[in-house]
Design a protein around this motif. Structure first.
Motif, mmCIF file in Angstrom:
data_model
loop_
_atom_site.group_PDB
_atom_site.id
_atom_site.type_symbol
_atom_site.label_atom_id
_atom_site.label_comp_id
_atom_site.label_asym_id
_atom_site.label_seq_id
_atom_site.Cartn_x
_atom_site.Cartn_y
_atom_site.Cartn_z
ATOM 1 N N ALA A 158 -6.018 25.367 4.895
ATOM 2 C CA ALA A 158 -6.481 25.558 3.515
ATOM 3 C C ALA A 158 -6.456 24.220 2.778
ATOM 4 O O ALA A 158 -7.348 23.921 1.979
ATOM 5 N N ALA A 159 -5.470 23.388 3.082
ATOM 6 C CA ALA A 159 -5.333 22.092 2.412
ATOM 7 C C ALA A 159 -6.468 21.142 2.793
ATOM 8 O O ALA A 159 -6.996 20.418 1.952
ATOM 9 N N SER A 160 -6.864 21.151 4.072
ATOM 10 C CA SER A 160 -7.920 20.213 4.487
ATOM 11 C C SER A 160 -9.257 20.595 3.863
ATOM 12 O O SER A 160 -10.124 19.755 3.650
ATOM 13 N N ASP A 161 -9.424 21.863 3.557
ATOM 14 C CA ASP A 161 -10.643 22.352 2.914
ATOM 15 C C ASP A 161 -10.692 22.004 1.432
ATOM 16 O O ASP A 161 -11.745 22.015 0.813
ATOM 17 N N TYR A 162 -9.534 21.736 0.888
ATOM 18 C CA TYR A 162 -9.357 21.681 -0.561
ATOM 19 C C TYR A 162 -10.088 20.509 -1.197
ATOM 20 O O TYR A 162 -10.599 20.603 -2.292
ATOM 21 N N ASN A 163 -10.133 19.392 -0.471
ATOM 22 C CA ASN A 163 -10.675 18.177 -1.074
ATOM 23 C C ASN A 163 -11.623 17.478 -0.109
ATOM 24 O O ASN A 163 -11.354 16.394 0.355
ATOM 25 N N LYS A 164 -12.720 18.145 0.216
ATOM 26 C CA LYS A 164 -13.689 17.589 1.145
ATOM 27 C C LYS A 164 -14.808 16.924 0.368
ATOM 28 O O LYS A 164 -15.127 17.399 -0.717
ATOM 29 N N PRO A 165 -15.506 15.905 0.859
ATOM 30 C CA PRO A 165 -15.181 15.158 2.077
ATOM 31 C C PRO A 165 -14.162 14.047 1.815
ATOM 32 O O PRO A 165 -13.866 13.751 0.663
ATOM 33 N N ASP A 166 -13.688 13.465 2.940
ATOM 34 C CA ASP A 166 -12.830 12.275 2.913
ATOM 35 C C ASP A 166 -11.563 12.498 2.098
ATOM 36 O O ASP A 166 -11.107 11.615 1.379
ATOM 37 N N GLY A 167 -10.988 13.686 2.206
ATOM 38 C CA GLY A 167 -9.815 14.011 1.391
ATOM 39 C C GLY A 167 -8.538 14.126 2.206
ATOM 40 O O GLY A 167 -8.559 14.258 3.428
#
Ligand SMILES: [Mg+2]
Length: 372
Positions: A158-167
């Motif tokens: 869920a965290a990797s989805d939170y701030n896409k891209p390059d997040g």
């Protein structure tokens, strides 16, 4: 107690940004900053495999029919894609993951869970490990990835989805409750179209709403999955990271600090990479029968050259000689080189190579190599 143990895990979820589309934009300048759809022409019955970020404001997304994508954005560029190339970039990324930890669980070509609680880099902070992985991915492939860091798989993803891209998003235990509360219901694991509609009819749009439902009520509504929803709503997920069963090769590669032209300048780099590969093989008395050299040129074109030995070996001089020939052959075009890699494959275990000629060799599997 169980929860205490679980919170000690350090999990990273890595997901490349618009993977196929980003590779094509990297390799073909004419595609940059344009809405790009990889996966079939609008006139075929294909679906969108990936689209560039420039295509997303038009409402184009993966798995949509190519025709629908065309209808939404007729000026988009459609290309068929090159799966062999994407697989090769995927191998580069997975190599970086395996450099960090043995506990890598790939979900697709461009996505994986990593358990970095203990890692080969001895980095105690999962956040720093994630930063290093993102840096290495960019340096090796020229592409960006988004990372989520947390203490279980559900929160890391869920965290990797939170701030896409390059997040890069980190959910520490004390931030988990607030994060889950605000999470849209569609982002919970196991919520598909039908489940989403059911939640809609109950007036539940986020994790906060989900938290209001008792475990009994959730099981009544969703059977076994109800338990999972109940636990997710509290930021809980015990699933371990399941590494790939078999390891078929072991490689090290490095992006050069400056492009190199001469074999004599590249040889010390090759020697160092070979040292690292052999150090891990020798620890368990493993030998290799196939050594592979990878050369990536300044324009990101790359080649691999392999040499098969007569007998399995972990002898430095013998393998270096093989690599030198491959290097001379591979760089004969005189183009500047930006990255070099050395990979050993076809492993043979201790005691299996003592007999010399005529001896039947047996390949070792990952179970044995895990001891690295
Ligand atoms: Mg992706």
């Amino acid at each position: 107690m169980k929860q205490e143990q679980q919170k000690l895990r350090k999990i990273i979820h890595i997901d490349m940004d618009a993977f196929f589309a980003s590779i094509e934009q990297r390799d073909q300048p004419r595609l940059r900053n344009k809405p790009l759809v990889v996966g079939g022409s609008p006139w075929s019955r294909g679906v969108v495999a990936t689209c560039s970020y420039e295509a997303r404001p038009y409402g184009i997304h993966s798995a949509m029919s190519s025709y629908e994508a065309y209808r939404r954005c007729p000026e988009a560029i459609f290309i068929k894609g090159n799966m062999e190339k994407y697989k090769e970039v995927s191998r580069e990324i997975m190599n970086i993951f395996h450099d960090c930890t043995d506990l890598v669980e790939p979900l697709s070509l461009d996505e994986a869970y990593l358990d970095v609680t203990e890692n080969h880099w001895n980095i105690p902070s999962a956040t720093l490990a994630a930063k290093e992985i993102r840096r290495m991915i960019y340096q090796t492939t020229g592409l960006t990835a988004s990372a989520g860091v947390s203490y279980n798989k559900f929160l890391a993803k869920a965290a990797s989805d939170y701030n896409k891209p390059d997040g890069l998003t980190v959910i520490t235990p004390d931030r988990a409750e607030a994060f889950v509360k605000a999470l849209p219901i569609g982002d919970f694991r196991g919520v598909g179209k039908v489940t989403k509609r059911k939640f809609d009819s109950l007036g539940i749009q986020t994790g906060e709403g989900l938290q209001q439902l008792s475990e009994e009520r959730l099981v009544e509504l969703f059977h076994k999955q109800g338990h999972v929803f109940y636990r997710q709503a509290r930021g809980l997920d015990e699933r371990p990271v399941n590494p790939e069963r078999e390891r078929k090769s072991l490689g090290k590669e490095t992006t050069l600090s400056q492009d190199l032209l001469l074999v004599q300048d590249m040889l010390p780099v090759i020697e160092e990479l070979l040292d690292q590969v052999l150090a891990r093989l020798r620890k368990d008395g493993i030998r290799t029968k196939c050594i592979v050299l990878k050369i990536k040129f300044a324009d990101f074109q790359q080649i691999t050259r392999r040499s098969t030995l007569e007998h399995p070996s972990n002898d430095h001089a013998e393998l270096l000689e093989a690599l030198r020939s491959l290097l001379e052959e591979g760089t004969s075009g005189g183009d500047p080189v930006r990255l070099l890699g050395v990979t050993a494959s076809e492993f043979y275990g201790p005691g299996e190579v003592t007999g010399g000629r005529g001896k039947v060799y047996k390949t070792v599997n990952y179970e044995q190599l895990r001891l690295f």
